[in-house]
Design an enzyme around this catalytic site. Sequence first.
Site, PDB file in Angstrom:
ATOM      1  N   ARG A 252       0.846  -1.178   0.000  1.00  0.00           N
ATOM      2  CA  ARG A 252       0.000   0.000   0.000  1.00  0.00           C
ATOM      3  C   ARG A 252       0.887   1.235   0.000  1.00  0.00           C
ATOM      4  O   ARG A 252       1.984   1.242   0.558  1.00  0.00           O
ATOM      5  CB  ARG A 252      -0.904   0.038   1.247  1.00  0.00           C
ATOM      6  N   GLU A 281      -3.365   8.486  -4.499  1.00  0.00           N
ATOM      7  CA  GLU A 281      -3.735   7.834  -5.762  1.00  0.00           C
ATOM      8  C   GLU A 281      -5.067   8.363  -6.260  1.00  0.00           C
ATOM      9  O   GLU A 281      -5.957   8.657  -5.455  1.00  0.00           O
ATOM     10  CB  GLU A 281      -3.823   6.312  -5.565  1.00  0.00           C
ATOM     11  N   HIS A 305      -0.728   0.953  -9.843  1.00  0.00           N
ATOM     12  CA  HIS A 305      -1.573   0.147  -8.959  1.00  0.00           C
ATOM     13  C   HIS A 305      -2.405  -0.868  -9.751  1.00  0.00           C
ATOM     14  O   HIS A 305      -3.627  -0.979  -9.594  1.00  0.00           O
ATOM     15  CB  HIS A 305      -2.496   1.030  -8.108  1.00  0.00           C
ATOM     16  N   TRP A 308      -2.709  -6.127  -9.200  1.00  0.00           N
ATOM     17  CA  TRP A 308      -3.835  -7.036  -8.937  1.00  0.00           C
ATOM     18  C   TRP A 308      -4.561  -7.472 -10.198  1.00  0.00           C
ATOM     19  O   TRP A 308      -5.302  -8.471 -10.193  1.00  0.00           O
ATOM     20  CB  TRP A 308      -4.860  -6.323  -8.032  1.00  0.00           C
TER      21      TRP A 308
END
Length: 339
Positions: A252, A281, A305, A308
Site C-alpha cells: 500500500r 492515488e 496500482h 492485482w
Amino acid sequence: MSSDNNRHHIVAIEAVHCPIPNFDLSQPYSLDVYNWTNEADLASRVKDATIILTTTIRLSAEALSAQITPELRLIVVMASGTDCVDKPAAKARGITVCYCPGTNVDSVSEHAIGLYFATRRKLVTLNNITTAVPADTTQDTEWKMNGSIHRRLRTVDGKAPLLCYDETMGIVGYGSLGKRIQALARGLGMNVIVAERKGATPRPGRVSFEDTLRKSTVLILCLPRNSETVNLISVEELRMMPAQAVLINVARGGIVDEEALFHALKEGSISGAAVDVYTNEPIGRGDSPLLNPDTANLNLVLTPHLAWFAERTLQNLQAAVKCTVERWCVGDAINQVDC
C-alpha cells in the site's frame, strides 16, 4: 446484522476496476452502479444506500455519519485492503465492514516478481537506451557507437547484476501474498527470509526487522497499511539496506516514505526500486516525489496500482463480493473486518 425483511439499496461507487455482479437475494433490492465517484458526488449517491461497494474511494467518518448515510448497514471493499474505510466510525454505528481476501494473490505475486526482474535488470532503462535515436543525425545509437552498453547495468560501485541464486529476498508481511511470493522466489533459487514485526522479538523462522533490512538484496513489501506501518520504510531504514538492494512495494502507498526513497535512489544508497502503490492515488503532477523529473535517470520502475489486475482476479472479486453480500443478507457475515 440480518435485514431479511427490508428492501436493500446497493450502491457501487467505484465500478471502474471490476464489473459488479448481480445478486441473488430473497428480498427485493435496487442497484446503482457508478464507474467512479468524486468526493463532491459521494453524499448524494450514497444517501439511501443500505450497502456500499467500494475499492479505493475513501469512506471517511463524515461519509459514514448518520446525516450522510442514515440507512447504511454494510460496506464491502472489493479489494484485499480496507484502509479506505474509517473503521472506527463504522464500528460506532454498527456498520459491518467486509472485504475480499485472497482474490489477487497470484496476480500481485507475479507482478512483484516481474518488478524485481525489471529493476534488477534495468529493463526500462535498457529499452529506452536501445531504442533512442539521437537528434544529432551525425551520431548513431549509444550501443552502435560504443559496442556495448553493459555499463548501464552496473551498480554505482561498478558491479554487475546479481543472479537469483545470489539474492537474499526479505519479505515484510507474511500473509497469503507473502507466502506466495516466497514460493516463487525459492523456485527461482533465491534465499528467502521473513521479517518479524518492527520492534518485536523474532519468532522461530523469522528474522528481526532490522536484520532483514541489512541482509536483503531484494526487499518486498506486502503488508497492510495502518497506524503502525505508515512510513515503515524511511530514511533510517533505507540507510540500513545494502547498496545492491532493490526495494519492491506491492503493498500500500504510505508504507514507504516516497521523499526518502527518491533521495536514497538519487544518492545511490540502494540500487533500485519498483513501486505499484502510492501515498496519493491516482498520482499526477505534484502528487509524488517519485514523479519528480530528476527520477528520469534513476533505476526506478513505476506501475499504476495494477499488480492485482488479471482475468482470474476479476472472476475472484466478483465471486467474493457476490457471496459476501448474499451471505450477510441472511445473517451470515463472512470476510468481516475487525473494526
